[in-house]
Scaffold this motif. Structure first.
Motif, PDB file in Angstrom:
ATOM      1  N   ASP A 271      47.537  49.962  10.807  1.00 52.71           N
ATOM      2  CA  ASP A 271      48.549  48.925  11.030  1.00 52.71           C
ATOM      3  C   ASP A 271      48.568  48.444  12.475  1.00 52.71           C
ATOM      4  N   MET A 272      48.297  49.356  13.403  1.00 53.07           N
ATOM      5  CA  MET A 272      48.281  48.924  14.798  1.00 53.07           C
ATOM      6  C   MET A 272      47.124  47.969  15.049  1.00 53.07           C
ATOM      7  N   TYR A 273      45.991  48.249  14.449  1.00 54.13           N
ATOM      8  CA  TYR A 273      44.822  47.361  14.574  1.00 54.13           C
ATOM      9  C   TYR A 273      45.189  45.946  14.111  1.00 54.13           C
ATOM     10  N   ILE A 274      45.848  45.864  12.969  1.00 50.48           N
ATOM     11  CA  ILE A 274      46.209  44.565  12.396  1.00 50.48           C
ATOM     12  C   ILE A 274      47.325  43.901  13.206  1.00 50.48           C
ATOM     13  N   GLN A 275      48.287  44.696  13.653  1.00 52.93           N
ATOM     14  CA  GLN A 275      49.371  44.148  14.484  1.00 52.93           C
ATOM     15  C   GLN A 275      48.809  43.556  15.784  1.00 52.93           C
ATOM     16  N   HIS A 276      47.861  44.283  16.395  1.00 54.41           N
ATOM     17  CA  HIS A 276      47.287  43.790  17.641  1.00 54.41           C
ATOM     18  C   HIS A 276      46.407  42.567  17.406  1.00 54.41           C
ATOM     19  N   TYR A 277      45.775  42.508  16.256  1.00 57.47           N
ATOM     20  CA  TYR A 277      44.978  41.322  15.900  1.00 57.47           C
ATOM     21  C   TYR A 277      45.883  40.097  15.869  1.00 57.47           C
TER      22      TYR A 277
ATOM     23  N   THR B 116      38.851  36.182   7.119  1.00 56.73           N
ATOM     24  CA  THR B 116      38.096  37.447   7.070  1.00 56.73           C
ATOM     25  C   THR B 116      39.087  38.602   6.844  1.00 56.73           C
ATOM     26  N   ALA B 117      38.563  39.807   6.647  1.00 58.14           N
ATOM     27  CA  ALA B 117      39.445  40.935   6.306  1.00 58.14           C
ATOM     28  C   ALA B 117      40.544  41.190   7.350  1.00 58.14           C
ATOM     29  N   PRO B 118      40.209  41.370   8.645  1.00 64.10           N
ATOM     30  CA  PRO B 118      41.334  41.609   9.568  1.00 64.10           C
ATOM     31  C   PRO B 118      42.273  40.409   9.674  1.00 64.10           C
ATOM     32  N   GLU B 119      41.723  39.204   9.635  1.00 70.48           N
ATOM     33  CA  GLU B 119      42.579  38.007   9.668  1.00 70.48           C
ATOM     34  C   GLU B 119      43.523  37.991   8.470  1.00 70.48           C
ATOM     35  N   GLN B 120      42.993  38.343   7.301  1.00 69.65           N
ATOM     36  CA  GLN B 120      43.794  38.278   6.077  1.00 69.65           C
ATOM     37  C   GLN B 120      44.885  39.352   6.041  1.00 69.65           C
ATOM     38  N   TYR B 121      44.549  40.572   6.501  1.00 66.66           N
ATOM     39  CA  TYR B 121      45.594  41.599   6.595  1.00 66.66           C
ATOM     40  C   TYR B 121      46.671  41.158   7.584  1.00 66.66           C
ATOM     41  N   ALA B 122      46.242  40.538   8.696  1.00 68.54           N
ATOM     42  CA  ALA B 122      47.215  40.058   9.685  1.00 68.54           C
ATOM     43  C   ALA B 122      48.097  38.967   9.069  1.00 68.54           C
ATOM     44  N   TRP B 123      47.497  38.114   8.248  1.00 69.47           N
ATOM     45  CA  TRP B 123      48.291  37.074   7.555  1.00 69.47           C
ATOM     46  C   TRP B 123      49.273  37.708   6.569  1.00 69.47           C
ATOM     47  N   PHE B 124      48.808  38.670   5.783  1.00 66.93           N
ATOM     48  CA  PHE B 124      49.700  39.342   4.831  1.00 66.93           C
ATOM     49  C   PHE B 124      50.887  39.993   5.560  1.00 66.93           C
ATOM     50  N   VAL B 263      53.533  53.260   0.925  1.00 67.44           N
ATOM     51  CA  VAL B 263      52.581  53.723   1.943  1.00 67.44           C
ATOM     52  C   VAL B 263      51.259  54.147   1.294  1.00 67.44           C
ATOM     53  N   ALA B 264      51.320  54.773   0.136  1.00 68.89           N
ATOM     54  CA  ALA B 264      50.090  55.190  -0.556  1.00 68.89           C
ATOM     55  C   ALA B 264      49.248  53.964  -0.936  1.00 68.89           C
ATOM     56  N   MET B 265      49.895  52.890  -1.362  1.00 67.38           N
ATOM     57  CA  MET B 265      49.156  51.664  -1.693  1.00 67.38           C
ATOM     58  C   MET B 265      48.546  51.053  -0.432  1.00 67.38           C
ATOM     59  N   ARG B 266      49.357  51.000   0.614  1.00 69.13           N
ATOM     60  CA  ARG B 266      48.910  50.349   1.854  1.00 69.13           C
ATOM     61  C   ARG B 266      47.706  51.050   2.462  1.00 69.13           C
ATOM     62  N   VAL B 267      47.751  52.375   2.500  1.00 66.21           N
ATOM     63  CA  VAL B 267      46.648  53.116   3.115  1.00 66.21           C
ATOM     64  C   VAL B 267      45.407  53.091   2.217  1.00 66.21           C
ATOM     65  N   SER B 268      45.616  53.096   0.908  1.00 68.28           N
ATOM     66  CA  SER B 268      44.462  53.060  -0.003  1.00 68.28           C
ATOM     67  C   SER B 268      43.746  51.717   0.078  1.00 68.28           C
ATOM     68  N   ALA B 269      44.506  50.657   0.315  1.00 65.24           N
ATOM     69  CA  ALA B 269      43.909  49.330   0.476  1.00 65.24           C
ATOM     70  C   ALA B 269      43.001  49.303   1.707  1.00 65.24           C
ATOM     71  N   TYR B 270      43.542  49.707   2.849  1.00 66.88           N
ATOM     72  CA  TYR B 270      42.732  49.754   4.075  1.00 66.88           C
ATOM     73  C   TYR B 270      41.510  50.665   3.869  1.00 66.88           C
TER      74      TYR B 270
END
Lengths: 355, 355
Positions: A271-277, B116-124, B263-270
């Motif tokens: 989450d920190m990686y994404i937050q910083h992005y 891209t993946a980090p951009e999309q997680y940041a958007w979410f 949290v289990a969903m979030r970490v499994s996604a990453y």
């Protein structure tokens, strides 16, 4: 009457048994975490506080983790010592801060010309990185976990443009760590200055250049007013923070709470990686609009090649200092060789056509 | 004797009270999750099974999630319906599979030339994406969460090289979804074929080209033996899977278990993103060595430009179909404008000098 007492006896036993089970379940485990950061060092401090919050919520309050900023414990760079010695149960910091005490801990943060964030997470979780990190930290009685990536850090702010290798000779620059050694090899006069004094040192003309983090954390510092040439990154492509836990303390937690801790750390790191992005994108957008004098530069190819050459030479020297360190450096290099081919074919070639 | 009974009475009340509290704590919540995947569809199925395992371990067994493959429920593309209708409590799939039922769900997987993946997680997580996804899914009484990114998917396997736009005219290609519509606009005869029949269809010369995922999942399929031109990606830069949960079922869980689930969903996604990064790197390394006949290609600039033009035109048509869909597309586009500038300055320029 005997029957009655007999019944009561059973009830009491049952009561004691249940009460014990209830206690074991409901026992609150209080932990203290020391961080390197101040309370406004976003997003680094957020990784620590998010981890603590998630652990408490998921455990229904059975885990309570108090997060202390460096203002409280006054030892921002002494996190490993405090966790090792038991003054703190946990820490959040960056592994390369204690390379002076244990050189083997250096490469778990980031290495010049090294792995990018997804490559590095893949190395940690699938390429043997976690096992090597544990090998290094176990001699301190400490468990170590990734604690959040900054992604690519910028190459720093320069008063004047760097056009040739000669422009680096005698240049006074604040750039700590292994990257500083590379710069020194190219003739830079390397200094380290505490973060709080960076701006005044630059303003008073005591230094010509400095590196900090990236747009999100640099924007508040005001460096661009004095040193407007902003160079793209090469020396910290994915600085990963670390959570540390005293091994004995961790082993005393029940299995379910251990897993709660591990997952809370893992998700807070990502989450920190994404937050910083996100913060970097927002900050750079703002900077670009409000500070048109900032000039984005990449180091010219001859300068970059000289840095790479110096890096390769220094890596050999570094590997000679300890067999475990050499094992870690070799593991990262071998992994990068494979992973970078995929990064090129996927992210790089996609981006090339979509800028 | 009265005193004795009195005591017993108090004990009983206490016993009942404690037993209730113990029950509330210890109640086991059994959930069923339907997935689109077969048991060997790594890494997609792993995201679902990891989530279930972490939830069970962190809750000390109070959450038990049974994960069913498509072999069990026989409705790989009907996950939304089954979660909505309550036959399943949860699902793991990809949002764009039910665009035929609700077009608004399309953009939460991936869009051509998109994030891209980090951009999309940041958007979410920071750019409003989660709120928009919830807005779309709430009308189905379903909660939706990111479920793992494949990263950049490859552009597909072609029997012959694509040198000009003319080479696309009449080409028979398996490419489903919105990307298929773009290809159709350029004259491609687009077909959709079930994954199990892809290889034979290619072998029997019924199609000239097809896209699947990337090295890790393509290598087993053997497409390279027949169609050796392997094109880099443009149409799915970061396909994000989705976890779905029936909202009423979720609301019945205690607060701590809700957080465990989230949290289990979030970490499994990453984790799936990183697992697939590693698998792709390993698979591509193996492919390259063992199959020297594979030729990596990017589409020539005029072809790419025609695809982008078709994409822009089709996006306008798409936005006209629903105001919420337009809101989602506009939100992604606005976010990408900012985020891509940072991606260029950080990841892209770093990689450019380190390939």
């Amino acid at each position: 009457m005997k029957k009655m007492i007999g019944k009561l006896g059973v009830t009491s036993v049952l009561l004691i048994a249940m009460s014990m089970s209830l206690n074991a379940k409901e026992k609150v485990y209080k932990l203290k975490m020391a961080t390197t950061w101040g309370k406004s060092t976003t997003p680094l401090i957020d990784s620590a506080t998010n981890m603590a919050r998630l652990a408490e919520e998921m455990s229904n309050g059975r885990l309570k983790i108090r997060v202390d900023t460096s203002n409280k414990h006054k030892a921002p760079l002494g996190i490993l010592d405090m966790v090792k010695g038991g003054q703190y149960d946990m820490g959040h910091s960056a592994s390369y801060y204690w390379k002076g005490k244990d050189i083997d801990t250096l490469p778990f943060t980031s290495m010049p010309f090294g792995l990018t964030a997804p490559e590095q997470y893949a190395w940690f979780y699938h390429g043997g990185g976690m096992e090597l990190m544990q090998k290094v930290y176990s001699k301190h009685g400490v468990l170590s976990f990734p604690g959040g990536s900054t992604g690519v850090q910028m190459g720093g702010w320069f008063r004047n443009e760097i056009k040739t290798l000669d422009d680096l000779k005698g240049l006074r620059m604040r750039i700590p760590g292994f990257a500083g050694e590379i710069m020194a090899k190219l003739g830079v006069k390397v200094t380290n200055i505490a973060p709080g004094e960076l701006y005044t040192t630059l303003e008073r003309n005591t230094i010509d250049a400095l590196e900090w983090v990236g747009p999100a954390m640099d924007i508040k510092m005001g460096f661009h007013k004095i040193a407007p040439f902003y160079y793209t990154g090469w020396h910290e492509p994915a600085s990963e923070m670390q959570f540390l836990i005293n091994e004995k303390k961790f082993n005393k937690l029940p299995k379910d709470l251990q897993q709660v801790m591990i997952v809370a750390m893992r998700v807070s790191a990502y989450d920190m990686y994404i937050q910083h992005y996100d913060m970097s994108a927002q900050a750079w957008d703002k900077m670009k609009k409000e500070q048109p004098n900032i000039k984005i530069k990449t180091f010219p190819t001859p300068v970059m090649n000289a840095m790479k050459k110096a890096n390769n030479e220094l890596r050999v020297e570094l590997g000679n200092k300890s067999p475990v360190l050499k094992e870690v450096l070799d593991s990262q290099e071998a992994y990068m060789k494979k992973a970078r081919e995929w990064t090129k074919m996927s992210d790089y070639l996609y981006l090339k056509d979509n800028l």
